[in-house]
Write a protein that holds these residues in place. Structure first.
Motif, PDB file in Angstrom:
ATOM      1  N   GLY A 140       0.900  -1.093   0.029  1.00 14.02           N
ATOM      2  CA  GLY A 140      -0.004  -0.154  -0.029  1.00 14.02           C
ATOM      3  C   GLY A 140       0.873   1.374  -0.008  1.00 14.02           C
ATOM      4  O   GLY A 140       1.976   1.162  -0.411  1.00 14.02           O
ATOM      5  N   GLU A 141       0.263   2.313   0.369  1.00 14.57           N
ATOM      6  CA  GLU A 141       0.995   3.643   0.540  1.00 14.57           C
ATOM      7  C   GLU A 141       0.213   4.417   1.409  1.00 14.57           C
ATOM      8  O   GLU A 141      -0.886   4.215   1.767  1.00 14.57           O
ATOM      9  CB  GLU A 141       1.182   4.411  -0.705  1.00 14.57           C
ATOM     10  CG  GLU A 141      -0.500   4.919  -1.300  1.00 14.57           C
ATOM     11  CD  GLU A 141      -0.117   5.974  -2.445  1.00 14.57           C
ATOM     12  OE1 GLU A 141       1.100   6.188  -2.755  1.00 14.57           O
ATOM     13  OE2 GLU A 141      -1.125   6.308  -2.976  1.00 14.57           O
ATOM     14  N   VAL A 142       1.014   5.212   2.310  1.00 19.23           N
ATOM     15  CA  VAL A 142       0.251   6.128   3.186  1.00 19.23           C
ATOM     16  C   VAL A 142       0.939   7.362   3.143  1.00 19.23           C
ATOM     17  O   VAL A 142       2.204   7.554   2.802  1.00 19.23           O
ATOM     18  CB  VAL A 142       0.766   5.589   4.867  1.00 19.23           C
ATOM     19  CG1 VAL A 142       0.110   6.602   5.977  1.00 19.23           C
ATOM     20  CG2 VAL A 142       0.344   4.293   5.149  1.00 19.23           C
ATOM     21  N   GLU A 190      -9.090   7.229   5.358  1.00 20.87           N
ATOM     22  CA  GLU A 190      -8.807   8.634   5.420  1.00 20.87           C
ATOM     23  C   GLU A 190      -9.147   9.104   7.040  1.00 20.87           C
ATOM     24  O   GLU A 190     -10.243   8.818   7.432  1.00 20.87           O
ATOM     25  CB  GLU A 190      -9.461   9.613   4.460  1.00 20.87           C
ATOM     26  CG  GLU A 190      -9.186  11.116   4.362  1.00 20.87           C
ATOM     27  CD  GLU A 190     -10.200  11.876   3.739  1.00 20.87           C
ATOM     28  OE1 GLU A 190      -9.886  11.840   2.439  1.00 20.87           O
ATOM     29  OE2 GLU A 190     -10.949  12.392   4.213  1.00 20.87           O
ATOM     30  N   PHE A 191      -8.135   9.595   7.611  1.00 25.93           N
ATOM     31  CA  PHE A 191      -8.125   9.738   8.866  1.00 25.93           C
ATOM     32  C   PHE A 191      -8.317  11.574   9.188  1.00 25.93           C
ATOM     33  O   PHE A 191      -7.148  12.101   8.858  1.00 25.93           O
ATOM     34  CB  PHE A 191      -7.101   9.480   9.847  1.00 25.93           C
ATOM     35  CG  PHE A 191      -7.192   7.870   9.710  1.00 25.93           C
ATOM     36  CD1 PHE A 191      -7.706   7.264  10.606  1.00 25.93           C
ATOM     37  CD2 PHE A 191      -6.447   7.153   8.703  1.00 25.93           C
ATOM     38  CE1 PHE A 191      -7.930   5.513  10.533  1.00 25.93           C
ATOM     39  CE2 PHE A 191      -6.316   5.718   8.576  1.00 25.93           C
ATOM     40  CZ  PHE A 191      -7.045   4.879   9.489  1.00 25.93           C
ATOM     41  N   ASP A 201      -4.511   6.518   3.808  1.00 29.76           N
ATOM     42  CA  ASP A 201      -3.771   5.208   4.111  1.00 29.76           C
ATOM     43  C   ASP A 201      -4.698   4.174   2.933  1.00 29.76           C
ATOM     44  O   ASP A 201      -5.599   3.982   3.061  1.00 29.76           O
ATOM     45  CB  ASP A 201      -4.039   4.471   5.454  1.00 29.76           C
ATOM     46  CG  ASP A 201      -3.355   3.111   5.424  1.00 29.76           C
ATOM     47  OD1 ASP A 201      -3.178   2.639   4.613  1.00 29.76           O
ATOM     48  OD2 ASP A 201      -3.196   2.844   6.760  1.00 29.76           O
ATOM     49  N   ARG A 202      -3.920   4.148   1.929  1.00 29.95           N
ATOM     50  CA  ARG A 202      -4.252   3.201   0.930  1.00 29.95           C
ATOM     51  C   ARG A 202      -3.703   1.738   1.170  1.00 29.95           C
ATOM     52  O   ARG A 202      -2.479   1.614   1.095  1.00 29.95           O
ATOM     53  CB  ARG A 202      -4.079   3.626  -0.267  1.00 29.95           C
ATOM     54  CG  ARG A 202      -4.572   4.888  -0.735  1.00 29.95           C
ATOM     55  CD  ARG A 202      -4.470   5.486  -2.197  1.00 29.95           C
ATOM     56  NE  ARG A 202      -4.966   6.692  -1.905  1.00 29.95           N
ATOM     57  CZ  ARG A 202      -4.301   8.022  -2.545  1.00 29.95           C
ATOM     58  NH1 ARG A 202      -2.905   7.777  -2.863  1.00 29.95           N
ATOM     59  NH2 ARG A 202      -5.029   9.096  -2.379  1.00 29.95           N
ATOM     60  N   ARG A 203      -4.480   0.769   1.034  1.00 33.09           N
ATOM     61  CA  ARG A 203      -4.218  -0.726   1.352  1.00 33.09           C
ATOM     62  C   ARG A 203      -4.554  -1.446   0.248  1.00 33.09           C
ATOM     63  O   ARG A 203      -5.649  -1.572  -0.488  1.00 33.09           O
ATOM     64  CB  ARG A 203      -4.592  -1.431   2.529  1.00 33.09           C
ATOM     65  CG  ARG A 203      -4.251  -0.300   3.853  1.00 33.09           C
ATOM     66  CD  ARG A 203      -5.047  -0.871   4.996  1.00 33.09           C
ATOM     67  NE  ARG A 203      -5.139   0.190   6.117  1.00 33.09           N
ATOM     68  CZ  ARG A 203      -5.391   0.176   7.241  1.00 33.09           C
ATOM     69  NH1 ARG A 203      -6.322  -1.053   7.641  1.00 33.09           N
ATOM     70  NH2 ARG A 203      -5.246   0.964   8.284  1.00 33.09           N
TER      71      ARG A 203
END
Length: 362
Positions: A140-142, A190-191, A201-203
Motif C-alpha cells: 500500500g501507501e500512506v 482517510e483519518f 492510508d491506501r491498502r
C-alpha cells in the motif's frame, strides 16, 4: 506512480497493485485474458456493492493507553528519544502527544464476534464473495498531507478522529507460479481531526481461494516447534555507513501475539503454529506486514530526530509492498538508503531474501 481516477477525482491505486504479492507473484494485465470468469465477475460484483454503499465512516478518540502498549510491544522503552519511559509505569502519554508515523494502525480496529470470522480468523469487512476469502496484506501507501504552512497534521492523544473508508478497486489476477485465480482489492482509509485530513492510508489486499479445511481442525504435523519459539524480540543499534542506515531485528511469538491483540487481528497465521504450518504451508508463524511497515517508519524517524520536535519528523509519503514472508525468530535487516528527499528501503530476510520494499518521501 500512475493512478486511475474514480468519479469526483478520487485516485485509484492500481499501478503497484499489478506487482504486489504476499509470498506469491501474479500476472500483469497481459495475462488478464486468462483469468477465470468467476474471479472477474466476483471482483465486479464486489466493487459495485461497496461503491453503491458509498464511504463508510466512524469516529474514535485517540487513546493514550493504546499508544503506550504499542510502544512497549515494539520493544521501545519510550515513545520519542528523551521522552519518559513507558515501561512498568501507570503514566501513559499525556494529552496532545502526537502519534508517530504508522502508529495509527492500532486504532479503528475491526469489531466482529468470533462467529463472524472466517476459518482462518480474518474478519470479513471488505471481503469479496466466496471462494475468494483467503486474505493477505500485500502492500500500500500512506500519505501525511501538509497544511498551507508546509507542516504535517499529526493525530494526537485525546483527539476525536474520523475514519472514512472507501473501496477503490478490485481486480482479478493470476498467480504466475500456479495459475491460481485471485482478486486484488484496493481500499483507502482517510483519518481526519479538527484541523482536517491527517493521514491517507491506501491498502491492497490479495484474496485467494479459501483453503479446504475440516470443520474440526486437527494438526497433522509432528515436527517439533522451531527454535523461533525460544527467541526474544530484539533490535540492534542503528548502523550508519555513508547514506545507508540499517537495523537488525528479531520478532518473537510474544511480540506477534501482542501486536495481533492491539490491532484486534485474529488471523491465525500470526499466532497459531499448527494453522500456519499445517494448513497454510508456512514454516512458522508469520510476521505481520503492518508490523514491518511500522518498523521501517521507526527506523526512518530514529535516523532523523536529532532532538527536533517529534511532530516534525513525519514523512510525506511511504509506498511499500511485501515480497516474501518473515517468521518469528528470523533475524532480518531493515536497510534505508537516502537519495536526497527520497529514501529507498529493503527488508532482507535470512539468506538476503527481500521480504519488503518501500520508498519514503521525506
Amino acid at each position: 506512480m500512475s493512478a486511475k481516477r474514480l468519479p469526483g477525482g478520487r485516485p485509484q491505486l492500481l499501478s503497484q497493485a499489478r506487482h504486489w504479492n504476499a509470498s506469491c507473484s501474479f500476472s500483469t494485465s497481459r495475462r488478464l485474458s486468462s483469468v477465470d470468469p468467476p474471479a472477474a465477475s466476483v471482483a465486479a460484483s464486489f466493487v459495485s456493492r461497496f461503491q453503491s454503499l458509498g464511504p463508510q465512516t466512524r469516529a474514535q478518540r485517540i487513546d493514550a493507553n493504546q499508544l503506550q502498549l504499542l510502544t512497549l510491544t515494539l520493544n521501545r522503552p519510550s515513545l520519542f528519544p528523551g521522552s519518559p519511559s513507558l515501561s512498568n509505569t501507570p503514566t501513559a502519554p499525556p494529552a496532545e502527544t502526537s502519534v508517530p508515523p504508522g502508529y495509527h494502525l492500532v486504532y479503528f480496529t475491526p469489531a466482529f464476534l468470533e462467529g463472524e470470522l472466517g476459518p482462518d480468523g480474518t474478519d470479513a469487512s471488505y471481503n469479496p464473495e466466496a471462494p475468494f476469502t483467503r486474505r493477505m496484506w500485500a502492500g500500500g501507501e500512506v500519505l501525511w498531507p501538509r497544511s498551507a504552512d508546509g507542516k504535517p497534521n499529526p493525530l494526537r492523544v485525546g483527539q476525536e478522529v474520523r475514519e472514512t473508508t472507501r473501496v477503490l478497486s478490485a481486480e482479478p489476477k493470476v498467480v504466475m507460479k500456479t495459475g491460481e485465480d485471485m482478486i486484488v482489492v484496493g481500499v483507502e482509509k482517510e483519518f481526519s481531526n479538527d484541523r482536517g485530513i491527517s493521514i491517507i492510508d491506501r491498502r491492497n489486499w490479495v484474496f485467494r481461494k479459501a483453503l479446504p479445511t475440516p470443520s474440526a481442525f486437527t494438526p497433522v504435523s509432528t515436527a517439533p516447534p522451531s527454535a523461533s519459539h525460544r527467541s526474544q524480540a530484539s533490535a540492534s543499534a542503528i548502523c550508519t555507513e555513508g547514506n545507508t542506515h540499517s537495523r537488525t531485528v528479531v520478532q518473537s511469538p510474544v511480540t506477534l501475539f501482542r501486536f495481533s491483540a492491539l490491532t484486534f487481528n485474529p488471523h491465525k497465521i500470526h499466532y497459531s503454529l499448527p494453522w500456519a504450518r499445517d494448513v497454510e504451508g508456512h514454516r512458522d508463524i508469520v510476521v505481520h506486514g503492518p508490523l514491518n511497515l511500522i518498523s521501517i517508519l521507526d527506523l526512518w524517524r530514529d535516523t532523523r530526530n536529532n532532538g527536533a520536535d517529534p511532530t516534525s519528523v513525519i514523512p510525506q509519503r511511504i509506498s511499500y509492498r511485501a515480497t516474501s514472508p518473515l517468521y518469528a525468530g528470523d533475524e532480518y535487516q531493515i536497510k534505508l538508503q537516502d537519495e536526497g528527499d527520497m529514501t529507498k528501503v529493503h527488508i532482507l530476510g535470512p539468506g538476503g531474501v527481500v521480504a519488503m520494499k518501500a520508498e519514503i518521501q521525506g
